[in-house]
Design an enzyme around this catalytic site. Structure first.
Site, mmCIF file in Angstrom:
data_model
loop_
_atom_site.group_PDB
_atom_site.id
_atom_site.type_symbol
_atom_site.label_atom_id
_atom_site.label_comp_id
_atom_site.label_asym_id
_atom_site.label_seq_id
_atom_site.Cartn_x
_atom_site.Cartn_y
_atom_site.Cartn_z
ATOM 1 N N GLU A 26 37.619 32.982 37.894
ATOM 2 C CA GLU A 26 38.058 32.073 38.954
ATOM 3 C C GLU A 26 37.409 32.522 40.260
ATOM 4 O O GLU A 26 38.005 33.231 41.073
ATOM 5 C CB GLU A 26 39.584 32.043 39.008
ATOM 6 N N HIS A 28 42.205 36.442 37.506
ATOM 7 C CA HIS A 28 41.440 35.897 36.373
ATOM 8 C C HIS A 28 39.968 35.962 36.778
ATOM 9 O O HIS A 28 39.564 35.359 37.776
ATOM 10 C CB HIS A 28 41.877 34.461 36.069
ATOM 11 N N GLU A 52 47.004 27.502 43.190
ATOM 12 C CA GLU A 52 45.968 26.938 42.320
ATOM 13 C C GLU A 52 45.165 25.969 43.170
ATOM 14 O O GLU A 52 45.689 24.971 43.658
ATOM 15 C CB GLU A 52 46.610 26.213 41.123
ATOM 16 N N HIS A 85 44.041 31.382 42.898
ATOM 17 C CA HIS A 85 43.504 31.047 41.570
ATOM 18 C C HIS A 85 42.806 29.697 41.601
ATOM 19 O O HIS A 85 43.008 28.889 42.504
ATOM 20 C CB HIS A 85 44.648 30.928 40.550
#
Ligand code: ZN
Length: 337
Positions: free
Chosen positions: A65, A62, A221, A157
């Site tokens: 990020e 992404h 994450e 991420h």
């Protein structure tokens, strides 16, 4: 805190003069760097290590990020200078360079929904070509790993929203393999506070490498997404240190994983947005892993209602803005191995 990008990240960000690939580059540290593509660099230790692991780090899947990109880039810079002695074969993939340059999550379609063949259904999206390319690069990398060797993939991420557990991991569905407790102990060492055990195949990069290349693969994450240069990198010390130790073979002896070390969750079902009538009855800023009271109507879509049951379910990745047909959130529940 601002960092100046290393030559690796500059190469990705600038997309300057076309370089023919593969392009080899000897680093001062004796490490061989091989650019396989505009977003892919493989690093081979100065001394070949037959017992070594084969480690894939991906970031920028992404494009907005940025913190994981900065973490990985500073690791690359320290390998290049010799400050960090590389002991394992390493492939770094900067996932979506065009989106990284624009500071966008994606340009046409969410790249992390296009793996494991899904790119063929969305061939007109620019991300479809990227997904296919990333799959090929991962396949080439792992195909050169001896059968018995350890294959690792950490897809780094940051989340769009805050989270009850700031740092958490997603363990892709394993089909017939067992969860690896050595990896769970290492995730704890990284500062991971919770792990979601996925319960079905997905079109994510970590599911792809887990299923097709038998890697210990995880989506990590690591906090909240912010623009380049605005990240508080001190919040990423845990993963930064753990990756540096992993790459230089200096991980301390870790205590064995114990049930209860951190909460485990299992994906119960996806909230699917079937139509534009989809309404999510959660605050726009609701944090990941917020508990859903028993009987709470989570979302409605025409006549379909998603209702929370039992009081221990939690919401993950709520995003009513997705296109119809896509996942607008995951309802998770506590789990054990
Ligand atoms: Zn992401």
């Amino acid at each position: 805190m601002t960092i100046s990008p290393s030559r690796f990240l500059q190469q990705v960000l600038q997309a300057t003069a076309p370089v023919s690939h593969p392009h080899d580059w000897h680093l001062a540290s004796g490490v061989l760097a091989r650019w396989h593509a505009d977003n892919a660099v493989e690093l081979l230790p100065a001394l070949a290590n037959q017992e070594g692991s084969h480690i894939l780090l991906s970031c920028g899947i992404h494009g907005n990020e940025t913190a994981p990109i900065e973490v990985v880039d500073s690791i690359l810079a320290d390998i290049a200078s010799g400050h960090l002695p590389l002991q394992h074969r390493l492939l770094v993939l900067f996932g979506n360079p065009a989106a990284i340059r624009q500071g966008e999550r994606y340009l046409d379609y969410d790249l992390n929904r296009l793996f494991a063949g899904a790119h063929r259904q969305h061939a007109d999206a620019r991300e479809a070509k990227r997904a296919a390319q990333l799959e090929q690069l991962a396949e080439l990398f792992f195909s050169r790993a001896p059968a018995a060797s350890t294959r690792l993939h950490y897809d780094l991420h940051t989340a769009i929203r805050g989270s009850v557990y700031e740092k958490f991991a997603i363990y892709p569905f394993l089909q017939h393999r067992a969860h690896d407790t050595t990896q769970l102990a290492w995730l704890r060492h990284c500062g991971i506070e919770a792990v979601l055990l996925h319960s079905k195949p997905a079109n994510t990069f970590s599911y792809y490498t887990s299923y097709y290349h038998q890697a210990h693969a995880f989506t990590l994450e690591l906090g909240k997404a912010r623009p380049f240069g605005q990240n508080d990198l001190s919040r990423f010390t845990g993963i930064d240190q753990a990756l540096r130790q992993l790459l230089s073979d200096t991980t301390p002896q870790l205590a064995a994983y114990q049930p209860g070390d951190y909460p485990l969750f299992r994906a119960k079902y996806d909230l699917i947005k079937h139509s534009e009538a989809f309404r999510l009855h959660l605050d726009a800023n609701v944090e990941n892993f917020t508990t859903l009271p028993n009987g709470f109507v989570i979302a409605e879509d025409g006549t379909q209602r998603y209702v929370a049951e039992g009081g221990k379910e939690r919401i993950l990745f709520p995003n009513p803005g997705v296109k119809p047909g896509l996942r607008a959130g995951i309802v998770v529940e506590p789990a054990t191995l």
